[in-house]
Design an enzyme around this catalytic site. Structure first.
Site, PDB file in Angstrom:
ATOM      1  N   HIS A   1      22.164  51.183  51.826  1.00 54.68           N
ATOM      2  CA  HIS A   1      22.520  49.826  52.214  1.00 54.68           C
ATOM      3  C   HIS A   1      21.940  48.806  51.239  1.00 54.68           C
ATOM      4  CE1 HIS A   1      23.876  46.791  55.008  1.00 54.68           C
ATOM      5  NE2 HIS A   1      22.677  46.273  55.106  1.00 54.68           N
TER       6      HIS A   1
ATOM      7  N   SER B   1      25.552  42.447  53.520  1.00 54.48           N
ATOM      8  CA  SER B   1      25.389  42.809  54.923  1.00 54.48           C
ATOM      9  C   SER B   1      25.838  41.655  55.836  1.00 54.48           C
ATOM     10  CB  SER B   1      23.935  43.210  55.173  1.00 54.48           C
ATOM     11  OG  SER B   1      23.793  43.881  56.411  1.00 54.48           O
TER      12      SER B   1
ATOM     13  N   ASP C   1      25.299  54.632  53.110  1.00 59.65           N
ATOM     14  CA  ASP C   1      24.782  53.473  53.839  1.00 59.65           C
ATOM     15  C   ASP C   1      24.561  53.868  55.294  1.00 59.65           C
ATOM     16  OD1 ASP C   1      24.407  51.020  55.185  1.00 59.65           O
ATOM     17  OD2 ASP C   1      25.629  49.942  53.725  1.00 59.65           O
TER      18      ASP C   1
END
Length: 276
Positions: A256, A97, A227
């Protein structure tokens, strides 16, 4: 605690496990978490014979709760400070991320010989927010909502994210795993509110296009097709076209936080690329 102090006096906490002569794998966590998010992957790579390192980004976890420097250029400089202090070369960098953006910014500027490969999981590059240059991006109002929720009641906000979209526990038929939720909250609340507030801009508005184009080492992109935090169409599907030597693997139905919900699958793919 193991600490590296940067040129601006910020103390960065890090973990460093395994043989010091083994190839290093350095992990970069997502917002608003800490190095602890990588414990499973660190133990896995340690058992495979690697040296494993992870740090708490400034303002997060056990590092200093800075009110300045909470942007990608400084994050990359902080990584360089740790790499230099530990005298690391031929490093495999793994970022999730926000950490994927940190890896991209660092790898594009790293000294020759420092970076061997990069692996970006559910990563934010090339750029998240909608603009004239990125018309199909995410409206800035969503990120303004993040800032508002953090400011009003950070503790409640940090319960809602892992309980819902982060791990896909809001999907029909999904079974929430309380341990993951609690650990996410624990990590988030350990950091500083100001740094985490500023980091929302860092992960959502930073444009990594030139970083991706500049990276010369092999890059693996792993991304869940469901996601909800960093939608794949706005990230990995674009990023793969910007790098010189890239590979993209996607996971139908995964979220995610796929490396936490499906570690055996993701760890195997990470190791295969590291050894390739």
């Amino acid at each position: 605690m193991a600490i590296v102090t940067t040129s601006d006096g910020t103390n960065l906490f890090y973990k460093d496990w395994g043989p010091k002569d083994a190839q290093p794998v350095m992990f970069h966590h997502g917002w608003p978490l800490s190095a602890d998010d990588w414990d499973g992957q660190m133990l896995f790579f340690l058992s495979a014979g690697y040296r494993v390192i992870a740090h708490d980004r400034r303002g997060h976890g056990r590092s200093d709760q800075t009110d300045t420097g909470n942007e990608m250029d400084t994050y990359a400089l902080d990584v360089a400070a740790i790499v230099t202090a530990l005298d690391l070369y031929d490093v495999i960098h793994v970022g999730h991320s926000t950490g994927g953006g940190e890896v991209a910014r660092y790898a594009a500027r790293a000294e020759p010989g420092r970076v061997a490969k990069a692996m970006l999981i559910s990563a934010v590059p090339p750029v998240m927010v909608r603009s004239t240059r990125n018309p199909d991006g995410i409206p800035i109002e969503l990120f303004d909502g993040f800032r508002g929720a953090l400011s009003r009641n950070r503790a409640e906000f940090y319960k809602a994210i892992p309980s819902g979209p982060f791990y896909g526990f809001n999907r029909e038929g999904a079974q929430a795993r309380q341990g993951l939720i609690d650990n996410w909250w624990r990590q988030g609340m350990a950091g500083g509110a100001k740094a985490q507030f500023d980091c929302i801009r860092a992960f959502s508005e930073t444009d990594f296009t030139e970083d991706l184009e500049a990276i010369t080492v092999p890059i693996l992109f792993l991304h869940g097709e469901d996601d909800q935090i960093v939608p794949i169409g706005n990230s990995a599907h674009k990023a793969i076209g910007l790098v010189r030597d890239g590979m993209l693997k996607t996971y139908p139905g995964l979220s995610h936080g796929l490396f936490a919900t499906h570690p055996d699958m993701v760890n195997a793919d990470l190791l295969a690329f590291a050894r390739s």
